[in-house]
Design a protein around this motif. Structure first.
Motif, PDB file in Angstrom:
ATOM      1  N   ARG A 295       0.841  -1.195   0.000  1.00 58.48           N
ATOM      2  CA  ARG A 295       0.000   0.000   0.000  1.00 58.48           C
ATOM      3  C   ARG A 295       0.872   1.238   0.000  1.00 58.48           C
ATOM      4  NH1 ARG A 295      -4.450  -1.007  -0.184  1.00 58.48           N
ATOM      5  NH2 ARG A 295      -6.304  -1.475   0.893  1.00 58.48           N
ATOM      6  N   CYS A 296       0.398   2.272  -0.667  1.00 58.81           N
ATOM      7  CA  CYS A 296       1.112   3.550  -0.687  1.00 58.81           C
ATOM      8  C   CYS A 296       1.133   4.110   0.736  1.00 58.81           C
ATOM      9  CB  CYS A 296       0.425   4.532  -1.634  1.00 58.81           C
ATOM     10  SG  CYS A 296       1.189   6.174  -1.656  1.00 58.81           S
ATOM     11  N   SER A 297       2.300   4.511   1.183  1.00 57.77           N
ATOM     12  CA  SER A 297       2.449   5.049   2.535  1.00 57.77           C
ATOM     13  C   SER A 297       1.813   6.426   2.683  1.00 57.77           C
ATOM     14  CB  SER A 297       3.935   5.148   2.882  1.00 57.77           C
ATOM     15  OG  SER A 297       4.547   3.884   2.793  1.00 57.77           O
ATOM     16  N   PHE A 298       1.464   7.058   1.563  1.00 59.08           N
ATOM     17  CA  PHE A 298       0.918   8.415   1.609  1.00 59.08           C
ATOM     18  C   PHE A 298      -0.604   8.425   1.464  1.00 59.08           C
ATOM     19  CE2 PHE A 298       5.315   8.690   0.600  1.00 59.08           C
ATOM     20  CZ  PHE A 298       5.754   9.794   1.292  1.00 59.08           C
ATOM     21  N   CYS A 299      -1.141   7.734   0.442  1.00 56.87           N
ATOM     22  CA  CYS A 299      -2.590   7.767   0.219  1.00 56.87           C
ATOM     23  C   CYS A 299      -3.303   6.493   0.663  1.00 56.87           C
ATOM     24  CB  CYS A 299      -2.896   8.049  -1.252  1.00 56.87           C
ATOM     25  SG  CYS A 299      -2.462   6.691  -2.369  1.00 56.87           S
TER      26      CYS A 299
ATOM     27  N   GLU B  63      -4.715  -1.162  -7.274  1.00 59.20           N
ATOM     28  CA  GLU B  63      -5.491   0.002  -7.691  1.00 59.20           C
ATOM     29  C   GLU B  63      -4.652   1.003  -8.492  1.00 59.20           C
ATOM     30  OE1 GLU B  63      -7.970   1.678  -4.368  1.00 59.20           O
ATOM     31  OE2 GLU B  63      -6.692   0.323  -3.204  1.00 59.20           O
ATOM     32  N   LEU B  64      -3.353   0.758  -8.612  1.00 57.24           N
ATOM     33  CA  LEU B  64      -2.426   1.747  -9.155  1.00 57.24           C
ATOM     34  C   LEU B  64      -1.688   1.246 -10.376  1.00 57.24           C
ATOM     35  CD1 LEU B  64      -1.024   2.565  -5.642  1.00 57.24           C
ATOM     36  CD2 LEU B  64      -2.462   4.092  -6.997  1.00 57.24           C
ATOM     37  N   ASP B  65      -1.097   2.200 -11.119  1.00 56.63           N
ATOM     38  CA  ASP B  65      -0.272   1.839 -12.272  1.00 56.63           C
ATOM     39  C   ASP B  65       1.125   1.438 -11.836  1.00 56.63           C
ATOM     40  OD1 ASP B  65      -2.296   2.402 -14.094  1.00 56.63           O
ATOM     41  OD2 ASP B  65      -1.726   4.511 -14.224  1.00 56.63           O
ATOM     42  N   LYS B  66       1.743   2.239 -10.957  1.00 58.78           N
ATOM     43  CA  LYS B  66       3.124   2.008 -10.527  1.00 58.78           C
ATOM     44  C   LYS B  66       3.268   2.301  -9.046  1.00 58.78           C
ATOM     45  CE  LYS B  66       4.850   1.323 -14.639  1.00 58.78           C
ATOM     46  NZ  LYS B  66       5.446   0.106 -15.045  1.00 58.78           N
ATOM     47  N   MET B  67       4.254   1.643  -8.445  1.00 56.13           N
ATOM     48  CA  MET B  67       4.573   1.906  -7.052  1.00 56.13           C
ATOM     49  C   MET B  67       6.086   1.809  -6.889  1.00 56.13           C
ATOM     50  SD  MET B  67       2.931   1.030  -3.436  1.00 56.13           S
ATOM     51  CE  MET B  67       1.440   0.606  -4.154  1.00 56.13           C
ATOM     52  N   VAL B  68       6.661   2.797  -6.226  1.00 60.83           N
ATOM     53  CA  VAL B  68       8.086   2.796  -5.919  1.00 60.83           C
ATOM     54  C   VAL B  68       8.205   2.395  -4.455  1.00 60.83           C
ATOM     55  CG1 VAL B  68      10.175   4.199  -5.802  1.00 60.83           C
ATOM     56  CG2 VAL B  68       8.501   4.631  -7.605  1.00 60.83           C
ATOM     57  N   THR B  69       9.047   1.397  -4.199  1.00 61.66           N
ATOM     58  CA  THR B  69       9.163   0.905  -2.830  1.00 61.66           C
ATOM     59  C   THR B  69      10.605   0.953  -2.335  1.00 61.66           C
ATOM     60  OG1 THR B  69       9.498  -1.383  -3.502  1.00 61.66           O
ATOM     61  CG2 THR B  69       7.239  -0.683  -3.165  1.00 61.66           C
ATOM     62  N   ALA B  70      10.732   1.077  -1.050  1.00 57.26           N
ATOM     63  CA  ALA B  70      12.019   0.989  -0.354  1.00 57.26           C
ATOM     64  C   ALA B  70      11.705   0.404   1.013  1.00 57.26           C
ATOM     65  CB  ALA B  70      12.660   2.360  -0.215  1.00 57.26           C
ATOM     66  N   LYS B  71      12.623  -0.280   1.577  1.00 56.91           N
ATOM     67  CA  LYS B  71      12.460  -0.970   2.858  1.00 56.91           C
ATOM     68  C   LYS B  71      11.010  -1.037   3.333  1.00 56.91           C
ATOM     69  CE  LYS B  71      17.164  -0.532   4.212  1.00 56.91           C
ATOM     70  NZ  LYS B  71      18.106  -0.410   5.271  1.00 56.91           N
ATOM     71  N   ASN B  72      10.554  -0.110   4.123  1.00 53.49           N
ATOM     72  CA  ASN B  72       9.200  -0.159   4.679  1.00 53.49           C
ATOM     73  C   ASN B  72       8.314   0.986   4.206  1.00 53.49           C
ATOM     74  OD1 ASN B  72       9.745  -2.471   6.249  1.00 53.49           O
ATOM     75  ND2 ASN B  72      10.776  -1.210   7.766  1.00 53.49           N
ATOM     76  N   VAL B  73       8.654   1.585   3.069  1.00 54.59           N
ATOM     77  CA  VAL B  73       7.907   2.738   2.572  1.00 54.59           C
ATOM     78  C   VAL B  73       7.584   2.534   1.103  1.00 54.59           C
ATOM     79  CG1 VAL B  73       7.975   5.234   2.219  1.00 54.59           C
ATOM     80  CG2 VAL B  73       9.119   4.246   4.185  1.00 54.59           C
ATOM     81  N   CYS B  74       6.379   2.924   0.711  1.00 53.74           N
ATOM     82  CA  CYS B  74       5.960   2.844  -0.690  1.00 53.74           C
ATOM     83  C   CYS B  74       5.324   4.179  -1.073  1.00 53.74           C
ATOM     84  CB  CYS B  74       4.918   1.753  -0.888  1.00 53.74           C
ATOM     85  SG  CYS B  74       5.447   0.113  -0.386  1.00 53.74           S
ATOM     86  N   ILE B  75       5.505   4.581  -2.333  1.00 54.29           N
ATOM     87  CA  ILE B  75       4.819   5.760  -2.853  1.00 54.29           C
ATOM     88  C   ILE B  75       4.329   5.431  -4.256  1.00 54.29           C
ATOM     89  CG2 ILE B  75       6.945   6.862  -3.666  1.00 54.29           C
ATOM     90  CD1 ILE B  75       5.543   9.587  -2.968  1.00 54.29           C
ATOM     91  N   CYS B  76       3.086   5.793  -4.541  1.00 54.87           N
ATOM     92  CA  CYS B  76       2.487   5.465  -5.831  1.00 54.87           C
ATOM     93  C   CYS B  76       2.718   6.583  -6.843  1.00 54.87           C
ATOM     94  CB  CYS B  76       0.989   5.213  -5.658  1.00 54.87           C
ATOM     95  SG  CYS B  76       0.012   6.686  -5.279  1.00 54.87           S
TER      96      CYS B  76
END
Length: 79
Positions: A33-37, A43-56
């Motif tokens: 899941r996106c850490s922000f929204c 539900e998304l096209d792309k997601m960038v992830t790192a250790k314990n954080v994701c941003i769509c």
């Protein structure tokens, strides 16, 4: 939107796309899941992830707009 900010955003999205294509993520028994929204990866096209954080990709777009607005305000106040 500032052309330079738009170009930077496009470059960032292209890097994320290439990264996403190169890395095969292990199968997970849960959805990222996106850490922000809070939207799930399905539900998304792309997601960038790192250790314990994701941003769509949608939140990245909002970030680019905020940065562009700040840059535009800085330009107009310095003129």
């Amino acid at each position: 939107m500032n052309p330079q900010a738009m170009q930077e955003a496009m470059t960032l999205m292209e890097k994320a796309r290439k990264y996403d294509e190169l890395i095969a993520f292990p199968e997970r028994d849960y959805e990222l899941r996106c850490s922000f929204c809070g939207k799930g990866q399905s539900e998304l096209d792309k997601m960038v992830t790192a250790k314990n954080v994701c941003i769509c990709n949608e939140c990245i777009g909002v970030c680019v707009e905020i940065i562009a607005e700040d840059e535009n305000e800085g330009v107009s106040t310095n003129e």
